[in-house]
Design a protein around this motif. Structure first.
Motif, PDB file in Angstrom:
ATOM      1  N   MET A  71      64.772  21.465  76.321  1.00  0.00           N
ATOM      2  CA  MET A  71      65.219  22.428  75.219  1.00  0.00           C
ATOM      3  C   MET A  71      66.845  20.661  73.667  1.00  0.00           C
ATOM      4  N   LEU A  72      65.546  21.258  73.100  1.00  0.00           N
ATOM      5  CA  LEU A  72      66.813  20.155  71.833  1.00  0.00           C
ATOM      6  C   LEU A  72      68.123  21.143  71.043  1.00  0.00           C
ATOM      7  N   TYR A  73      68.522  21.178  71.271  1.00  0.00           N
ATOM      8  CA  TYR A  73      69.612  22.042  70.378  1.00  0.00           C
ATOM      9  C   TYR A  73      69.963  20.927  69.170  1.00  0.00           C
ATOM     10  N   ILE A  74      70.446  20.822  67.921  1.00  0.00           N
ATOM     11  CA  ILE A  74      70.670  20.290  66.720  1.00  0.00           C
ATOM     12  C   ILE A  74      72.331  20.917  66.466  1.00  0.00           C
ATOM     13  N   VAL A  75      73.159  19.842  66.837  1.00  0.00           N
ATOM     14  CA  VAL A  75      74.261  20.992  66.072  1.00  0.00           C
ATOM     15  C   VAL A  75      75.233  20.279  65.344  1.00  0.00           C
ATOM     16  N   PRO A  76      75.655  21.012  64.057  1.00  0.00           N
ATOM     17  CA  PRO A  76      76.505  20.217  62.976  1.00  0.00           C
ATOM     18  C   PRO A  76      77.676  20.131  63.574  1.00  0.00           C
ATOM     19  N   THR A  77      78.533  19.238  63.124  1.00  0.00           N
ATOM     20  CA  THR A  77      79.092  18.552  63.729  1.00  0.00           C
ATOM     21  C   THR A  77      80.801  19.085  62.102  1.00  0.00           C
ATOM     22  N   PRO A  78      81.498  18.610  62.685  1.00  0.00           N
ATOM     23  CA  PRO A  78      82.327  18.731  61.166  1.00  0.00           C
ATOM     24  C   PRO A  78      82.918  17.520  60.160  1.00  0.00           C
ATOM     25  N   THR A 135      67.425  19.004  78.818  1.00  0.00           N
ATOM     26  CA  THR A 135      68.756  19.809  77.864  1.00  0.00           C
ATOM     27  C   THR A 135      68.895  18.543  76.997  1.00  0.00           C
ATOM     28  N   MET A 136      69.182  18.806  75.678  1.00  0.00           N
ATOM     29  CA  MET A 136      69.905  17.734  74.379  1.00  0.00           C
ATOM     30  C   MET A 136      70.617  17.776  73.383  1.00  0.00           C
ATOM     31  N   ALA A 137      71.501  18.110  73.351  1.00  0.00           N
ATOM     32  CA  ALA A 137      72.478  18.237  72.314  1.00  0.00           C
ATOM     33  C   ALA A 137      72.228  16.639  70.871  1.00  0.00           C
ATOM     34  N   LEU A 138      72.212  16.898  69.592  1.00  0.00           N
ATOM     35  CA  LEU A 138      71.923  16.208  68.663  1.00  0.00           C
ATOM     36  C   LEU A 138      72.830  16.451  67.907  1.00  0.00           C
ATOM     37  N   LEU A 139      74.048  15.094  67.655  1.00  0.00           N
ATOM     38  CA  LEU A 139      74.811  15.082  67.020  1.00  0.00           C
ATOM     39  C   LEU A 139      74.904  14.098  65.749  1.00  0.00           C
TER      40      LEU A 139
END
Length: 221
Positions: A1-8, A74-78
């Motif tokens: 699964m790929l998570y697209i993660v918004p950052t501040p 599993t990965m998170a893209l920042l």
């Protein structure tokens, strides 16, 4: 699964509880700039493997990353600030995941143009987002097209080019067209300068420009 993660986009407190939980769970973090993301992760006491993913290497590694995701990783893209894919890398990897039926989950969160648009005082029921305007090729053509745009217009600009761009907007849209320039959103020196294009341009000519910029311009009547 790929998570697209918004950052501040400035204030580290804008990283959501859910984002913290997700980033702690994944096996690998993909970061536009590992140094910038490492500061955020350190602030939230998160220790995970991190690897670069940016506009200069995404074409080369997108298939390899998709292979790993397909194998169950599993990965998170920042990105450095804001929601990945909004004027930042993400599209190629998301498209490849969709093509391979790999699940993609995009978390809601920080992005610069939304607060700039909402606090501009201009109509927001319909708007067009242009990202960063082209520097040379197609720039004049785009200005001519936007001059006839009825929806509110939103785009990003660098502090070095802001005054020049506002002067071009005056040339194509007229000096009295209303606008708002938002600078350093969520940070200590946040500024939202509203007025006609001429008034706002003169303000920044006199004051100078620093920080990240979002420009919001009313559509043609």
């Amino acid at each position: 699964m790929l998570y697209i993660v918004p950052t501040p986009i400035g204030n580290l407190a804008d990283f959501t509880f859910r984002a913290v939980e997700i980033v702690k769970q994944v096996e690998l973090i993909l970061a536009e700039d590992t140094r910038t993301s490492s500061l955020l992760l350190k602030h939230y006491n998160i220790q995970k493997p991190i690897t670069p993913y940016h506009q200069h290497n995404e074409h080369k590694i997108v298939s390899h990353l998709a292979d790993q995701l397909q194998a169950g990783k599993t990965m998170a893209l920042l990105t450095d600030a804001g929601t990945p894919g909004i004027s930042d890398p993400a599209f190629l990897l998301v498209r490849e995941c969709v093509k391979r039926n790999i699940k993609v989950v995009c978390l809601p969160g920080a992005t610069a143009f939304v607060p700039a648009l909402v606090n501009s005082g201009l109509p927001i029921n319909r708007f067009c987002f242009e990202g960063f305007l082209p520097l040379k090729k197609g720039r004049q053509t785009l200005f001519k097209k936007l001059a006839e745009e009825e929806r509110t217009i939103v785009f990003y600009e660098s502090p070095m080019r802001l005054v020049k761009t506002l002067e071009e907007c005056i040339q194509y849209f007229g000096a009295e067209r209303q606008c708002c320039v938002s600078r350093e959103l969520t940070k200590m020196f946040e500024e939202n300068k509203r007025g006609s294009l001429r008034e706002v341009c003169d303000h920044f000519i006199a004051k100078g420009v620093k920080g990240e910029i979002v420009v919001v311009i009313e559509g043609v009547s």
